[in-house]
Design a protein around this motif. Structure first.
Motif, PDB file in Angstrom:
ATOM      1  N   LYS A  29       0.831  -1.211   0.000  1.00  0.00           N
ATOM      2  CA  LYS A  29       0.000   0.000   0.000  1.00  0.00           C
ATOM      3  C   LYS A  29       0.866   1.262   0.000  1.00  0.00           C
ATOM      4  N   MET A  30       1.913   1.236   0.800  1.00  0.00           N
ATOM      5  CA  MET A  30       2.797   2.401   0.859  1.00  0.00           C
ATOM      6  C   MET A  30       3.518   2.578  -0.482  1.00  0.00           C
ATOM      7  N   ALA A  31       4.003   1.426  -1.011  1.00  0.00           N
ATOM      8  CA  ALA A  31       4.745   1.494  -2.277  1.00  0.00           C
ATOM      9  C   ALA A  31       3.851   2.045  -3.383  1.00  0.00           C
ATOM     10  N   LEU A  32       2.614   1.580  -3.405  1.00  0.00           N
ATOM     11  CA  LEU A  32       1.693   2.027  -4.450  1.00  0.00           C
ATOM     12  C   LEU A  32       1.403   3.529  -4.288  1.00  0.00           C
ATOM     13  N   THR A  33       1.155   3.943  -3.018  1.00  0.00           N
ATOM     14  CA  THR A  33       0.881   5.366  -2.778  1.00  0.00           C
ATOM     15  C   THR A  33       2.030   6.226  -3.290  1.00  0.00           C
ATOM     16  N   HIS A  34       3.242   5.856  -2.863  1.00  0.00           N
ATOM     17  CA  HIS A  34       4.392   6.688  -3.230  1.00  0.00           C
ATOM     18  C   HIS A  34       4.671   6.634  -4.732  1.00  0.00           C
ATOM     19  N   SER A  35       4.437   5.453  -5.333  1.00  0.00           N
ATOM     20  CA  SER A  35       4.649   5.372  -6.785  1.00  0.00           C
ATOM     21  C   SER A  35       3.678   6.290  -7.505  1.00  0.00           C
ATOM     22  N   LEU A  36       2.405   6.257  -7.062  1.00  0.00           N
ATOM     23  CA  LEU A  36       1.416   7.115  -7.713  1.00  0.00           C
ATOM     24  C   LEU A  36       1.772   8.585  -7.522  1.00  0.00           C
ATOM     25  N   TRP A  37       2.229   8.919  -6.321  1.00  0.00           N
ATOM     26  CA  TRP A  37       2.653  10.296  -6.067  1.00  0.00           C
ATOM     27  C   TRP A  37       3.757  10.693  -7.043  1.00  0.00           C
ATOM     28  N   LEU A  38       4.722   9.782  -7.197  1.00  0.00           N
ATOM     29  CA  LEU A  38       5.841  10.100  -8.088  1.00  0.00           C
ATOM     30  C   LEU A  38       5.371  10.256  -9.528  1.00  0.00           C
ATOM     31  N   VAL A  39       4.389   9.421  -9.908  1.00  0.00           N
ATOM     32  CA  VAL A  39       3.866   9.534 -11.276  1.00  0.00           C
ATOM     33  C   VAL A  39       3.196  10.897 -11.468  1.00  0.00           C
ATOM     34  N   ILE A  40       2.402  11.304 -10.443  1.00  0.00           N
ATOM     35  CA  ILE A  40       1.767  12.633 -10.532  1.00  0.00           C
ATOM     36  C   ILE A  40       2.838  13.714 -10.600  1.00  0.00           C
TER      37      ILE A  40
END
Lengths: 471, 290
Positions: free
Chosen positions: A149-160
């Protein structure tokens, strides 16, 4: 002395804010403003604006290598950067104006920090769940669920973040060309480093710093109280109606108690983590989410809405005194902000309408200062720069007034005549010019250079000097 | 540090035990992240020693006298590379420049700019010492901006003057020698001829005796009207420009015992293209003739 006494804390520990989801009018407004603003941000570079064959057709473009800035009908050369000052003054005063009328609507709805933080919180909620789930996850031990969950959150943040930085560079390059380059992974390193820097700053600011930016970094939140008065729209808690607060069980009487049931819904939804019931605070960005939260609770309880609402200090006082509520839009403050905006806007508009299509600069030689010729006349050398801001090639004629027996000669490749100076569209023509004249009375004679467009009405002047001795 | 150091009440930090006038020093160590970064840079620097030339050696063998580094990188090589790069960029124009005549260069915008820019740089390196950075000269060193030329002011003549020099050791050097008339003319005659020379540019009453002296001694080189002859290097005496001074005394002194300046030949020192660039640059200063 007692060593057990707790040390005095000089710094507040940062408490992470987990805003709860909320439904309501102001939340809808915030979604709408987010969609509109992000839409503008991502699509604006792709707007086209026809400027003819010698200029880019991108509506908003800052062309660093060519030293030009384009904004729809406005084109700015480096020496006209004062227009930027005008734009900044307008933006600042407009912000003050809006603030004195409606409080911190900029902070609550339009500030990039607010918009991107809102977006990041949304991502956080989609992946990790609402407030309580997020808080539990943050405290949970590191396990499979927490990691993904954390990895996905941070990955999405980085994509944004990447998309944010990716859109930024379009304002500095021809957008469709750059888009093609990006698709083919053929991006110049200069562009790429900007993209990465902005990816990182977006990730940092919207992912981690969030409300800390408003509280500690933003100067505007510190001095906005200077724009506030008793008629400024603020988020207000109706203390008279709400207090004394207390827990409420269904069926209890509302007599002898306030309407606030101390459910802390307003605190849980607050993106800056404050309790609005403590009154107006610097941290409050006036986003109105607590209003939505409280209204929802009031609806459930069957009580009238507006325990927390957009309010003015004047109206709060009026209600307490049992007087009629009024809104005062015309106040000295709003009047003089309007006056400043009108004045600066008019000056800017006048400047832009009367923007000289041609400029002349004449720099005289310092070494040698002057040259005596064999017939006793004096020659001065000049570097002449002609700024042709028109989008077509032009021919100009240069003359000089204030000297006797004048001859103008242009030094360059081939034969160039002073009355046939050719300057390409949207560029600076550079000419070496020699002026020969009889020795004037003064060692430093003031002369007028005049440039006239051949077959056109445009002209430019320059107050120059003609040297014939050591002054 | 002893374990019994007092804990500061305000910050909760241990003191070091150092006290100055009642002011106690807190024991705040450097933050760990800072130390880690510091250690990483220390380790990183070892990599530099390996890869780049770093330590001087006492042996002094070879040109470098130090550890060479595994990459073999040196600043000398970097300089050479950059110079080669510039030469390569120039060569694009040089070839065209070399094969073009002066007339062609002067009508081609690109070649002309190339010549003037190169000439300006070469002028500052080689010519400015005598002629000044602006080419304005001084007494005895001609002003290259004006329209008075001892040896001709068209590009070809300027080029020739730079190439062979004046009174230089070059075989084809420009050479003129005005004899010292102090041995041949009396003081009165010299004063008279000086008056006549001044009269040529309308600055004094003409003297008949002076005119006679001029016709007998000077006109063969300077011409009957004192207009000079650039083929002989004889200056124009009728214009407003004076090489060794414009006063009567200056003129008399120059008649009595003329000064002769020397300009070196540049053929051996500069390559042909640089000399051509210089000629075009000097011609562009404003006095160039066709």
């Amino acid at each position: 002395m007692s060593d057990n006494a707790a040390p005095i804390q000089l710094f507040a520990k940062k408490a992470r804010v987990y805003p709860k989801r909320v439904w309501g009018t102001f939340r809808k407004l915030k979604w709408a403003s987010m969609v509109v603003l992000l839409g503008i941000y991502y699509l604006a570079p792709f707007l086209r604006w026809d400027r003819g064959p010698h200029a880019p057709d991108q509506a908003i473009l800052i062309d660093m290598p060519a030293r030009r800035a384009y904004f729809f009908f406005i084109e700015i050369w480096p020496q006209e950067v004062y227009y930027l000052t005008g734009i900044l003054i307008l933006a600042a005063v407009a912000l003050f104006f809006v603030t004195s009328l409606f409080g911190r609507v900029w902070c609550g709805y339009a500030c990039p920090q607010t918009v991107w933080t809102d977006l990041f919180v949304w991502v956080e909620r989609i992946v990790q769940g609402d407030r309580v789930k997020r808080m539990r996850l943050a405290e949970a031990r590191w396990g499979f669920e927490k990691i993904w969950k954390m990895a996905l959150t941070h990955s999405l943040w980085l994509v944004i973040g990447l998309l944010t930085g990716g859109a930024w560079v379009f304002y500095f390059n021809d957008a469709p060309t750059l888009l093609e380059q990006i698709i083919h992974f053929d991006v110049p390193w200069g562009v790429m480093s900007w993209v990465l820097a902005l990816t990182f700053s977006t990730y940092l600011m919207a992912g981690f710093a969030r409300e800390q930016v408003c509280m500690y970094m933003c100067p505007y939140s510190r001095f906005q109280s200077a724009m506030f008065d008793k008629d400024t729209l603020i988020i207000g808690y109706d203390e008279k109606r709400g207090e004394p607060r207390g827990k409420y069980k269904k069926g209890d009487s509302w007599d002898d108690r306030g309407h606030c049931i101390d459910c802390t819904a307003c605190v849980q939804v607050c993106p800056t983590g404050i309790d609005i019931r403590e009154g107006l605070q610097m941290e409050c960005i006036a986003c109105g989410l607590c209003v939505d939260a409280c209204d929802g609770i009031m609806d459930k309880l069957g009580l009238p809405r507006g325990l927390i609402r957009y309010d003015t200090t004047h109206n709060q006082e009026a209600r307490e005194a049992g007087l009629k509520e009024r809104s005062h839009l015309m106040r000295p403050r709003t009047v003089y902000y309007t006056a400043i905006i009108t004045l600066v806007g008019a000056v800017m508009l006048f400047g832009l309408m009367n923007r000289a299509p041609v400029e002349l600069h004449v720099l005289y030689d310092r070494n040698p200062l002057f040259v005596k010729l064999s017939d006793g006349r004096i020659r001065n050398g000049y570097d002449v720069k002609i700024l042709n801001k028109a989008h077509e090639d032009k021919v100009y004629s240069l003359s000089v007034k204030g000297l006797e027996n004048v001859e103008i000669r242009v030094q360059g490749a081939g034969e160039i005549k002073a009355d046939q100076l050719h300057v390409y569209a949207d560029s600076v023509g550079h000419f070496r010019v020699f002026v020969v004249a009889d020795k004037p009375a003064d060692a430093r004679e003031n002369v007028d250079f005049r440039l006239e467009e051949v077959g056109g009405a445009n002209a430019a002047d320059y107050d120059g000097v003609f040297m014939s001795g050591k002054p | 540090m002893s374990k019994n150091n007092e804990i500061d009440k305000v910050s909760g930090v241990e003191t070091t035990g150092h006290t100055w006038d009642g002011i106690k020093e807190l024991n705040n160590p450097a933050p760990r992240w800072w130390l880690i970064v510091f250690y990483i840079t220390v380790i990183w620097s070892i990599g530099y020693w390996v890869v780049y030339p770093a330590w001087p050696t006492l042996s002094g063998d070879g040109e470098r006298g130090g550890t060479q580094g595994t990459m073999g990188w040196t600043q000398y090589d970097q300089l050479k590379e950059q110079q080669a790069e510039i030469r390569a960029r120039k060569s694009a124009y040089l070839e065209r420049f070399e094969n073009a005549s002066f007339a062609e260069i002067r009508s081609d915008e690109e070649l002309y700019a190339f010549a003037v820019a190169g000439g300006a740089a070469a002028f500052k390196d080689n010519c400015a010492t005598c002629h000044g950075t602006g080419g304005a000269g001084s007494a005895g060193y001609p002003n290259l901006n004006d329209d008075d030329w001892l040896w001709g002011g068209d590009v070809e003549s300027i080029h020739e003057t730079i190439r062979v020099g004046i009174r230089s050791p070059h075989e084809e050097t420009r050479l003129s020698e005005m004899p010292p008339f102090g041995d041949m003319l009396s003081g009165e005659e010299i004063a008279d001829v000086a008056d006549h020379v001044l009269a040529l540019s309308g600055r004094a009453e003409d003297s008949e005796a002076g005119a006679q002296v001029f016709a007998d001694n000077c006109a063969s080189c300077h011409g009957d009207n004192g207009l000079g002859d650039s083929a002989l290097g004889a200056p124009n005496l009728a214009d407003a420009i004076w090489f060794y001074g414009s006063e009567k005394g200056d003129i008399m002194s120059q008649v009595r015992k003329p000064k002769h300046g020397v300009m070196p030949t540049w053929e051996a020192r500069l390559d042909a293209n640089t000399i051509r660039q210089l000629a075009i640059y000097v011609h562009s200063l404003g006095g160039g003739e066709e």
